[in-house]
Motif scaffolding. Structure first.
Motif, PDB file in Angstrom:
ATOM      1  N   TYR A 153       0.815  -1.212   0.000  1.00 40.37           N
ATOM      2  CA  TYR A 153       0.000   0.000   0.000  1.00 40.37           C
ATOM      3  C   TYR A 153       0.857   1.274   0.000  1.00 40.37           C
ATOM      4  CZ  TYR A 153       0.924  -0.269   5.057  1.00 40.37           C
ATOM      5  OH  TYR A 153       1.524  -0.357   6.284  1.00 40.37           O
ATOM      6  N   ALA A 171      -5.886   3.265  -1.457  1.00 45.26           N
ATOM      7  CA  ALA A 171      -5.181   2.036  -1.840  1.00 45.26           C
ATOM      8  C   ALA A 171      -4.849   1.192  -0.612  1.00 45.26           C
ATOM      9  CB  ALA A 171      -3.904   2.395  -2.602  1.00 45.26           C
ATOM     10  N   TYR A 175      -6.141  -2.607   0.251  1.00 52.64           N
ATOM     11  CA  TYR A 175      -5.181  -3.658   0.601  1.00 52.64           C
ATOM     12  C   TYR A 175      -5.563  -4.325   1.925  1.00 52.64           C
ATOM     13  CZ  TYR A 175      -0.880  -5.669   2.463  1.00 52.64           C
ATOM     14  OH  TYR A 175       0.039  -6.515   3.035  1.00 52.64           O
ATOM     15  N   LYS A 470       1.167  -1.253  -8.446  1.00 58.31           N
ATOM     16  CA  LYS A 470      -0.275  -0.983  -8.447  1.00 58.31           C
ATOM     17  C   LYS A 470      -1.038  -2.026  -9.244  1.00 58.31           C
ATOM     18  CE  LYS A 470      -3.684   2.614  -9.472  1.00 58.31           C
ATOM     19  NZ  LYS A 470      -3.883   4.001  -9.992  1.00 58.31           N
ATOM     20  N   GLN A 474      -3.821  -4.804  -7.891  1.00 58.02           N
ATOM     21  CA  GLN A 474      -5.159  -4.942  -8.486  1.00 58.02           C
ATOM     22  C   GLN A 474      -5.426  -6.388  -8.897  1.00 58.02           C
ATOM     23  OE1 GLN A 474      -5.008  -2.061 -11.648  1.00 58.02           O
ATOM     24  NE2 GLN A 474      -5.707  -0.376 -10.348  1.00 58.02           N
TER      25      GLN A 474
END
Length: 524
Positions: A153, A171, A175, A470, A474
């Motif tokens: 994160y 984010a 997480y 990132k 995802q």
């Protein structure tokens, strides 16, 4: 299902957090409760532990660290972060979750995801709502005191250094939610998909409005009872609760959006679609309430999915409800081997109970055989085999997803290590001579060993271009969503398989009895 919540605090008094966790507080004013002598009232049952405090009190350790790094000295600084993991109340009965196990899970979660932070972990056996939901409080100092690995994160390599502050970004929350789901899956607990929103979204403001409204209603009902007057309402509902109920009632048998809108209009509610989103206007409001504020069950995609299903199978909901009621009424248990229990030393009292238990469950097995539409034992066996095959297929998919998650997390760990080594690589490249490079490498030998191990991993996977942290996160979150769906499907099919197996087992026992008992079972 476990839920995850975050609260940030600018209170410089770190002892207030510990006092809240260990002493009773008024749930509305959040002030400490006191007895008739003015003393604080300790909570009846809790578990508490501190991490990275070196044997000192949590508040003292946090103040020392803040002074050492000259952080958290301003009024507007966020001094601490408070995270709450609430477990499903059913986990206590279904999976044996207790306060000690929850405390263990909370401490492990804190060590893994908040490394380098002074923290206090406290578990309570129940919440304000009295539903029996065991929950864990994790309070961390906003500043870390040690160098930590580059966490998924984080978005800056410097975030790993001591003296840097924790930032709870969107984010980071995604997480943490994903990791809570993973923790519950690993522990075999109930869990919903925390990454896809909430079917019924209740804000903190609505929650407390409901609590206060219920308290006021209880007082009014108590006064009416004393006067001998009838009580009309026992459960308080907010305006959003009433609106959700009206929408669900309208959706129950609507087969098109026009039909749905007409049914709501009869109830005085106007539904409007704008930019692909739905909003609902009640007679007492000038501004409509958006579906996002009510929950995912009321947005356009969910509403149109229900309408489409109603149009194709109008009676499906009633049939499902009847089936669920039938399952509840005919809860089946496996019959007992009485002879084996007698051999173990069970007495006559147990034998008498076992005979009644067996007779009742043999009867239930026969009734379920008929209710489920099986004309013969062969059809029952075929249904069991199909359910068993389906369970095996879901389990195989679940294992494959778990393996994929582990592989992506391992890759993520190496990618983050490589990203963290950027200053190291830049420093090495800045050295102009071989001698300077050798000296630099010798000074940072352990870091170079980690970097070389990371490069060997990339070479073993044949990676020429690295994915971004990132994009990897995802991917992992999507895999966790898939895992949660398969996990819940597996639990459902497992219950069906176990029930069919129990029916067959009980019927086999009934048919293997002596002729007189067999005749009585067949007659029943």
């Amino acid at each position: 299902m476990a839920t995850f919540k975050h609260i940030s605090s600018k209170n410089a008094d770190y002892s207030a957090a510990e006092a809240y966790l260990t002493f009773e507080h008024d749930e509305f004013t959040m002030k400490a409760s006191r007895d008739e002598n003015g003393r604080l009232i300790p909570r009846k049952d809790y578990r508490i532990a501190t991490l990275n405090c070196d044997g000192e009190d949590f508040s003292v350790a946090c103040l020392r660290a803040n002074l050492r790094y000259d952080k958290n000295q301003k009024r507007e600084d966020v001094k601490s972060h408070h995270y709450i993991i609430s477990f499903d109340p059913r986990d206590a009965d279904d999976h044996g979750l207790n306060i000690d196990r929850a405390q263990e899970l909370g401490e492990t979660f804190c060590k893994n995801h908040f490394p380098g932070h002074q923290a206090i972990v406290c578990t309570h056996p129940d919440g304000h709502n009295g539903s029996g939901n065991i929950h864990v409080h994790i309070v961390i100092n906003s500043m870390r005191i040690a160098e930590v690995p580059f966490m998924p994160y984080m978005d800056r390599p410097c975030d790993t250094q001591p003296g840097m502050k924790h930032r709870c970004t969107n984010a980071a929350m995604e997480y943490f939610r994903a990791e809570v789901m993973e923790m519950c899956h690993a522990a075999g607990l109930h869990q919903i998909d925390l990454l896809n929103g909430s079917k019924t979204r209740v804000t903190e403001r609505e929650y407390w409005a409901k609590k206060k409204g219920q308290l006021a209603l209880d007082r009014e009902n108590a006064a009416l009872s004393e006067q001998g007057l009838p009580i009309k309402q026992t459960k308080f509902e907010t305006d959003k609760d009433k609106l959700r109920k009206e929408i669900r009632n309208a959706l129950a048998d609507a087969i098109s959006f026009e039909d749905f809108a007409e049914k709501l209009l009869r109830r005085g509610i106007t539904v409007k679609e704008s930019r692909g989103r739905l909003s609902y206007l009640t007679p007492d409001r000038a501004k409509p309430i958006t579906a996002r504020k009510l929950g995912d069950d009321f947005d356009k995609a969910a509403v149109f999915a229900v309408l489409d299903r109603n149009a194709k199978q109008p009676k499906m909901k009633t049939a499902l409800t009847g089936e669920e009621l039938l399952q509840q009424q005919n809860k089946l248990s496996r019959v007992v081997d009485i002879e084996a229990k007698i051999a173990e030393g069970k007495g006559q009292g147990y034998v008498n109970w076992a005979k009644k238990h067996n007779l009742k469950n043999m009867s239930k097995a026969l009734l379920l055989l008929e209710e489920k539409g099986f004309a013969s034992l062969e059809e029952l066996d075929a249904a069991y085999q199909a359910a068993y095959d389906r369970r095996s297929d879901i389990l195989a998919q679940l294992k494959a997803v778990e393996t994929a998650i582990d592989e992506r997390k391992e890759l993520q760990r190496h990618v983050l290590n490589y990203a963290k080594s950027k200053p190291l690589r830049e420093g090495f490249n800045a050295c102009k001579s071989d001698k300077a490079q050798r000296a630099y490498r010798q000074k940072h030998e352990s870091e170079f060993l980690t970097l070389e191990a990371t490069k060997r991993f990339f070479d073993s996977k044949g990676l020429k271009k690295l994915p971004t942290p990132k994009s990897l996160q995802q991917e992992i979150e999507q895999l966790i969503k898939d895992k949660n769906r398969l996990y819940n499907e597996y639990q459902t099919i497992k219950k069906q398989t176990d029930e069919l197996y129990t029916i067959r087992y009980n019927l086999d026992k009934a048919l293997s009895e002596n002729p007189q008992q067999k005749r009585h079972s067949q007659e029943r």
